[in-house]
Design a protein around this motif. Sequence first.
Motif, PDB file in Angstrom:
ATOM      1  N   HIS A 246      36.178 -20.291  48.051  1.00 25.78           N
ATOM      2  CA  HIS A 246      34.786 -19.812  48.141  1.00 25.78           C
ATOM      3  C   HIS A 246      33.791 -20.929  48.426  1.00 25.78           C
ATOM      4  CE1 HIS A 246      36.305 -15.929  47.296  1.00 25.78           C
ATOM      5  NE2 HIS A 246      37.035 -16.468  46.338  1.00 25.78           N
ATOM      6  N   CYS A 257      32.404 -12.040  52.236  1.00 30.23           N
ATOM      7  CA  CYS A 257      33.580 -12.366  51.417  1.00 30.23           C
ATOM      8  C   CYS A 257      33.585 -11.433  50.204  1.00 30.23           C
ATOM      9  CB  CYS A 257      33.475 -13.820  50.979  1.00 30.23           C
ATOM     10  SG  CYS A 257      34.828 -14.375  49.946  1.00 30.23           S
ATOM     11  N   CYS A 259      33.721 -12.108  47.279  1.00 29.15           N
ATOM     12  CA  CYS A 259      32.997 -12.685  46.136  1.00 29.15           C
ATOM     13  C   CYS A 259      31.523 -12.324  46.171  1.00 29.15           C
ATOM     14  CB  CYS A 259      33.176 -14.197  46.094  1.00 29.15           C
ATOM     15  SG  CYS A 259      32.228 -15.066  47.362  1.00 29.15           S
ATOM     16  N   LYS A 261      29.419 -13.412  48.647  1.00 25.49           N
ATOM     17  CA  LYS A 261      28.718 -14.293  49.586  1.00 25.49           C
ATOM     18  C   LYS A 261      29.245 -13.998  50.997  1.00 25.49           C
ATOM     19  CE  LYS A 261      30.129 -18.073  47.630  1.00 25.49           C
ATOM     20  NZ  LYS A 261      30.490 -19.418  47.843  1.00 25.49           N
ATOM     21  N   CYS A 264      32.521 -17.902  53.415  1.00 19.12           N
ATOM     22  CA  CYS A 264      33.390 -18.722  52.556  1.00 19.12           C
ATOM     23  C   CYS A 264      34.624 -19.182  53.345  1.00 19.12           C
ATOM     24  CB  CYS A 264      33.897 -17.910  51.365  1.00 19.12           C
ATOM     25  SG  CYS A 264      32.616 -17.386  50.255  1.00 19.12           S
TER      26      CYS A 264
HETATM   27 ZN    ZN Z   1      33.748 -16.034  48.728  1.00 21.74          ZN
END
Ligand code: ZN
Length: 407
Positions: A246, A257, A259, A261, A264
């Motif tokens: 990440h 992504c 996550c 964001k 990454c």
């Molecule tokens: Zn990420």
Amino acid sequence: MSYKGDNLMSVKRTNRSAALRALHEKGAMSRKRLAHNMNLTPGAITKIVAEMISDGLLSEGEMLTSGNAGRREILIDINPQKACGLGVLINLQQAILSGAWLDGSVIFAESVPLQAEAPSEETAKRLCERLFALMAEHDIPRERVIGLGIAVRGITSADGRIVRNSFGALAETDYPLCELFESLTGFHCVMENNVRSLLAAQMFLSRDENEGSQFFLRCGYGIGAALSIDGRIWHGVTAQCAEIGHIPVIRRGGKPCHCGKSGCLETIASPGAIQEEARAILSPEQTPLLWQTFRDRSAQELSVFDVLTAAGNGDAGASAIVDQAIQALGSAIKALIYLVDPGKIILYGSLFEDPYYLSRLSSELQEGVDLRHAVEIGKSRYNMQLEDTAACLLAVQDFMANGGIQE
Ligand SMILES: [Zn+2]
């Protein structure tokens, strides 16, 4: 800063734990050799060993004749089947239930499908029912179980009690999974992130080769990592070490992504990203060799290994995707080499079984790293095997760290 002193009980735990670790890592040895290894007096060792033999944790074995005087010494060893650790490893759509003896030998390892949308309580109940059935099948009475290790994908809390986010493996976030398994099983439970558990298992099984610092890189569908410093796994302040996947690498216009964001490292360098990128550009013009292979098949069948084969055979589009992925991953690893100066980088995952990928990554890592950095880079000797024991070995390692004393 901790100002805690050591009371007698904690000295006892520390000494017993050091004895277990020395015997696990170096194998059976005499009381005299154990005293030498632990920097304790023979009298102190005799007491510790006597107590652990009476607990059934250690046993006396072969007789050795040593020195000029022909002194006879009895070897002391861990009694591996005195106790076993159980484990649950939770990944996307799959859990692995496992059991291992104190020396890490596997008693059982069974894969169970998981439904991400099912409530975690229901999932955990189902897993525990099967775990109890496996204990019965393998004649493991409750008294021999030293605890349950839980290895879970994603972010766990710093105290190892809560799953902050499993990124699609479990239905809930901020969930007290450790407590739930404790109430369902009655066993002492320890929980850890899945990649850190894999590194812990790698270190436990490779015994005395864990001095210094090691970086463990796991490429599955995504990219995960874990780091050890001076033989201990580093967690970081928020227990997110080492989320290398990440690291932001594309500032604008990067792909989203999981996550939350975008841009990454994982979105361009992971096996999943390589595969998706190739599916997106699959055409006679851009990926001629890959197109030939998939002319009569669905692009959905295309795997990262097909892309690597086409790239290895000179397909321009496939090569460009693989090159971009390797350069991005290589840059992140090189930053780590300069920052941490690790002794070893351990590569883990099916991707590293592909000779083309492995040789391309190795040459990328040689470029721009000076020879003063003596890092050893290579595939894990347990590649693709650690999932079967990572979770139950968390329980075994916790037991040993506690000097083999159960609360
Ligand atoms: Zn990420």
